[in-house]
Design an enzyme around this catalytic site. Structure first.
Site, PDB file in Angstrom:
ATOM      1  N   ASP A  53       3.285  12.413  15.828  1.00  0.00           N
ATOM      2  CA  ASP A  53       3.605  12.575  14.402  1.00  0.00           C
ATOM      3  C   ASP A  53       2.344  12.878  13.605  1.00  0.00           C
ATOM      4  OD1 ASP A  53       5.241  12.798  12.245  1.00  0.00           O
ATOM      5  OD2 ASP A  53       5.605  10.661  11.981  1.00  0.00           O
ATOM      6  N   PHE A  76       8.387   4.848   8.608  1.00  0.00           N
ATOM      7  CA  PHE A  76       8.481   3.777   9.579  1.00  0.00           C
ATOM      8  C   PHE A  76       8.535   2.395   8.950  1.00  0.00           C
ATOM      9  CE2 PHE A  76       6.512   7.029  12.354  1.00  0.00           C
ATOM     10  CZ  PHE A  76       7.606   7.141  13.185  1.00  0.00           C
ATOM     11  N   GLY A  77       8.278   2.260   7.708  1.00  0.00           N
ATOM     12  CA  GLY A  77       8.349   0.936   7.117  1.00  0.00           C
ATOM     13  C   GLY A  77       7.333   0.776   5.997  1.00  0.00           C
ATOM     14  N   ARG A  78       7.122  -0.478   5.593  1.00  0.00           N
ATOM     15  CA  ARG A  78       6.262  -0.748   4.443  1.00  0.00           C
ATOM     16  C   ARG A  78       4.916  -1.274   4.927  1.00  0.00           C
ATOM     17  NH1 ARG A  78       9.258  -1.477  -0.163  1.00  0.00           N
ATOM     18  NH2 ARG A  78       8.208  -3.339  -0.895  1.00  0.00           N
ATOM     19  N   VAL A  79       3.864  -0.885   4.232  1.00  0.00           N
ATOM     20  CA  VAL A  79       2.527  -1.300   4.632  1.00  0.00           C
ATOM     21  C   VAL A  79       1.903  -2.152   3.538  1.00  0.00           C
ATOM     22  CG1 VAL A  79       0.330  -0.523   5.540  1.00  0.00           C
ATOM     23  CG2 VAL A  79       2.313   0.951   5.710  1.00  0.00           C
ATOM     24  N   LEU A 121       0.835  -1.208   0.000  1.00  0.00           N
ATOM     25  CA  LEU A 121       0.000   0.000   0.000  1.00  0.00           C
ATOM     26  C   LEU A 121       0.861   1.246   0.000  1.00  0.00           C
ATOM     27  CD1 LEU A 121      -2.643  -1.017   2.663  1.00  0.00           C
ATOM     28  CD2 LEU A 121      -3.054  -0.697   0.239  1.00  0.00           C
ATOM     29  N   GLY A 122       2.047   1.130   0.595  1.00  0.00           N
ATOM     30  CA  GLY A 122       2.903   2.301   0.645  1.00  0.00           C
ATOM     31  C   GLY A 122       4.114   2.021   1.500  1.00  0.00           C
ATOM     32  N   LYS A 165       1.762  -3.370   8.839  1.00  0.00           N
ATOM     33  CA  LYS A 165       2.913  -2.469   8.742  1.00  0.00           C
ATOM     34  C   LYS A 165       4.155  -3.212   9.225  1.00  0.00           C
ATOM     35  CE  LYS A 165       3.005   2.013   8.939  1.00  0.00           C
ATOM     36  NZ  LYS A 165       2.876   3.390   9.182  1.00  0.00           N
TER      37      LYS A 165
END
Ligand SMILES: *[C@@H]1O[C@H](CO)[C@@H](O)[C@H](O)[C@H]1NC(C)=O
Ligand SMILES: *[C@@H]1O[C@H](CO)[C@@H](O)[C@H](O)[C@H]1NC(C)=O
Ligand SMILES: *[C@@H]1O[C@H](CO)[C@@H](O)[C@H](O)[C@H]1NC(C)=O
Ligand SMILES: *[C@@H]1O[C@H](CO)[C@@H](O)[C@H](O)[C@H]1NC(C)=O
Ligand SMILES: *[C@@H]1O[C@H](CO)[C@@H](O)[C@H](O)[C@H]1NC(C)=O
Ligand SMILES: *[C@@H]1O[C@H](CO)[C@@H](O)[C@H](O)[C@H]1NC(C)=O
Ligand SMILES: *[C@@H]1O[C@H](CO)[C@@H](O)[C@H](O)[C@H]1NC(C)=O
Ligand SMILES: *[C@@H]1O[C@H](CO)[C@@H](O)[C@H](O)[C@H]1NC(C)=O
Length: 630
Positions: A467, A353-356, A348-349, A371
């Protein structure tokens, strides 16, 4: 002081004299700086890694080399050749890869292993300030780095996405055809890397050991290195392992500024460790029984390894203290199945912070977003997991529900409710998406304010988001704004250096007091909420480096316009005529009120929801100048 200058001059002298180049046929007498897994064996073999997984090693020539005659000059021609061998844990499966690297510093301790190759981390990957030139010999296929396969060579400038790459091969002089090479075969391979400072071309050539240097290069990149390489750089190697390891060996290395690099004396190179050699010998014994036995052993070993690999593939970390949080825990296998093995198709993106990934839980068929956060230090994770367990209890229609987590070595996976409309940020700034109308925007703003009020004031504990920004606001199927990633920034608060508290969050949303006190409070969230309001109303990012200097920081630019009495001109042009003037002005002013430098002057989230709902009038921005509004 005098001593300092003296040492400095001495270093310079050394850098000028000794370091036009060097030749090491084996590293017994070499002056190298090693760190991480890197070690020298007694017979002079340089081992960049050992069997440790998710780890890295570096080896640099200990003195810097001078790559420019003066800082303003262009880069001098240089060339290097070395012999390497890679012995993977499993025949088809090993560590991430190794690189030959030019770096301004020998200290790459901030870098990460795995596909980061011991060169970069999530923050600095791709940034021009790295001044890193590397040639990667990559033995794992990482979509994160846009890798072409698990056996390639690439030229990397300041980041992991190669500027040029090709499957490992060499060009045969006989028929001018490329012949494939297997990097991880365990056989030594020789490499030449040459930069022509006049033609500005960087060539990488490979050949099996003992072959002549092929005339044709595998990679040939026209590039002006002047802005990438600084006048003094360290040269060396980095290597990293991942969920499996490979041994990355360097057998010999020679380097030269100007002109052609001296050839290595291949007969002087150290030999590789035993297992390979003894395998050769066993071939000589042509008696059937031993062969049968060894085949049997090999087959059993292969089956065992497959089982181990499978186990490794789905292995997780779980410690006693986690038992309390059992119900929040997902198994890695479950998540692996849910996301089709974390296929790119379901990505998804990828963010800070990392990949989802999008997934469907196998049993319940519930749609989720998973995530993946790579997180090396154990520090902070325990607290964070404890917090997840309690965050899992948060329920509010404007928060993205956290369903649970899974912990693996070096990695944390968080499972969230799936939000079909993606992030607000893509609607505000993304191309191709339909612009949101004012009604939708105001509805989203009110929703986010209400979610944040719940975190700050209405729940048992005060939860600080840390954030807030448009990309952390997701939209559900009814276009309600939902806050995601609350508390996640905290994970990175417990940085590797315990004495410094890292300020985490996003530039442009960080309240000024954070720089001084490093203490996050609900008012620093309110500050970020202010920047968020302005982003939504103005349709511009909080920081936009593409704008003229005066316009770059959105809050400042809105303030400036407000002072000039042109506040309303800041509205997003994409809104056209479709807006409610009082609401838009309210949002712009509220954005400024939240962005006041003094934390005590900012309103609380409860007050903010009252202003937004029209239940209370907006106070003046500066109490001593009550007439200054509008
Ligand atoms: C690998 O090398 C590191 C650093 O030298 C060392 O601490 C670690 O024990 C080694 N691992 C193994 C399994 O030998
Ligand atoms: C090795 O390098 C260090 C600098 O890192 C230097 O102080 C030392 O003198 C060098 N030793 C030799 C034998 O060149
Ligand atoms: C990434 O590396 C840089 C050094 O290049 C360092 O300043 C920064 O703190 C590192 N970031 C993280 C998240 O470790
Ligand atoms: C390639 O090299 C240039 C430097 O000349 C750099 O700006 C660019 O981002 C690099 N990366 C890719 C993937 O092209
Ligand atoms: C060489 O490797 C490439 C890429 O991995 C592959 O497409 C090609 O078929 C290989 N050629 C031979 C002759 O094995
Ligand atoms: C680099 O490779 C190209 C193409 O193979 C060749 O024309 C050029 O002379 C080479 N440059 C150097 C410095 O070897
Ligand atoms: C190479 O880059 C440097 C610095 O960016 C620049 O000053 C120089 O003119 C460039 N050289 C050529 C031939 O383009
Ligand atoms: C390479 O090393 C061998 C063994 O030490 C030596 O006999 C030979 O002369 C060397 N070759 C060259 C070209 O220096």
């Amino acid at each position: 002081m005098g001593l300092k200058i003296f040492t400095w001059v001495l270093l310079w002298k050394l850098a000028f004299s000794a370091n036009d180049g060097f030749t090491f046929n084996g590293f017994n007498s070499a002056n190298l700086s090693l760190d991480g897994l890197a070690a020298l064996s007694s017979d002079g073999l340089l081992k960049l890694t050992n069997v440790s997984k998710h780890a890295q090693g570096h080896a640099f020539f200990s003195l810097p080399l001078q790559f420019k005659k003066s800082p303003a000059d262009s880069v001098i021609s240089f060339s290097t050749t070395f012999v390497f061998a890679i012995v993977p844990e499993y025949p088809t499966f090993g560590g991430a890869g190794f690189t030959f690297v030019l770096s301004p510093s020998k200290d790459l301790s901030h870098a990460l292993p795995n596909y980061f190759l011991g060169l970069f981390n999530m923050t600095n990957n791709g940034k021009p300030y790295n001044h890193i030139l590397a040639v990667e010999f990559d033995t794992s296929h990482s979509p994160e780095a846009h890798d072409i396969d698990n056996n390639h060579v690439g030229i990397d400038i300041n980041g992991l996405i190669s500027n040029q790459s090709a499957p490992a091969a060499f060009k045969s002089d006989a028929d001018d055809q490329f012949k494939n090479l297997s990097l991880s075969s365990g056989n030594p391979i020789q490499v030449w890397i040459e930069y022509d400072g006049i033609d500005m071309q960087l060539n990488v050539t490979l050949s099996p050991l003992w072959g002549p240097k092929p005339k044709g290069a595998l990679l040939s990149l026209p590039i002006n290195l002047s802005s990438i390489i600084l006048d003094h750089m360290y040269v060396g190697f980095s290597a990293s392992t991942g969920i499996a390891y490979s041994y990355y060996y360097i057998l010999g290395w020679s380097f030269k500024m100007y002109g052609e690099v001296p050839e290595l004396n291949l007969s002087k190179l150290p030999s590789l460790p035993q297992p390979l050699a003894s395998f050769e010998k066993s071939k000589a014994l042509s008696i059937w029984l031993p062969i049968f036995l060894s085949v049997l052993v090999l087959v059993t070993a292969a089956i065992l390894k497959l089982i181990m690999m499978r186990k490794e593939k789905f292995s997780e970390l779980q410690e006693d203290w986690e038992l309390d949080f059992g119900s929040n825990r997902f198994s890695y296998k479950q998540l692996y199945k849910a996301t089709g093995g974390f296929k790119d198709k379901y990505l998804l993106g990828a963010g800070g912070f990392g990949r989802v990934y999008r997934g469907v839980l196998p049993a319940s068929k519930v749609e989720v977003a998973v995530k993946r956060i790579s997180h090396e230090s154990r520090q902070g994770v325990r607290e964070f997991v404890a917090e997840i367990a309690s965050l899992g209890k948060l329920r509010h229609r404007n928060l993205v529900q956290l369903l649970g987590y899974c912990r693996r070595k070096g990695e944390l996976l968080l499972v969230y409710e799936y939000m079909p409309n993606g992030s607000l940020d893509s609607f505000l700034f993304g191309e191709g998406k339909q612009a949101l109308n004012w009604g939708q925007r105001f509805h989203i703003i009110k929703g986010v304010a209400s979610g944040l009020q719940y975190l700050h004031e209405d729940w048992d504990q005060v939860v600080i988001h840390r954030d807030i920004k448009a990309s952390n606001v997701l939209l559900d199927s009814d276009m309600n704004g939902r806050l995601s990633d609350f508390g996640l920034a905290k994970l990175y608060d417990h940085g590797s250096a315990p004495q410094t508290t890292n300020v985490v969050g996003t530039f442009g949303f960080l309240a000024p007091e954070l720089a001084r006190t490093c203490k996050v409070t609900t008012s620093s969230d309110v500050f970020a909420f202010g920047a968020f309001l302005l982003e939504v109303a103005c349709g511009r990012r909080a920081i936009d480096a593409n704008k003229q200097e005066i316009e770059q920081v959105l809050v400042d630019w809105v303030f400036a316009n407000w002072r000039m009495g042109k506040l309303f001109e800041m509205k997003d042009p994409r809104l056209g005529e479709d807006y409610v003037e009082e609401e838009l002005v309210l949002v712009l002013k509220l954005g400024l009120l939240c962005s006041l430098p003094s934390p005590s002057a900012r309103p609380s989230m409860r007050q903010i929801t009252q202003f937004l709902n029209g239940d209370a009038p907006l106070p003046p921005l500066f109490p001593d100048q009550p007439t200054c509004w509008s």
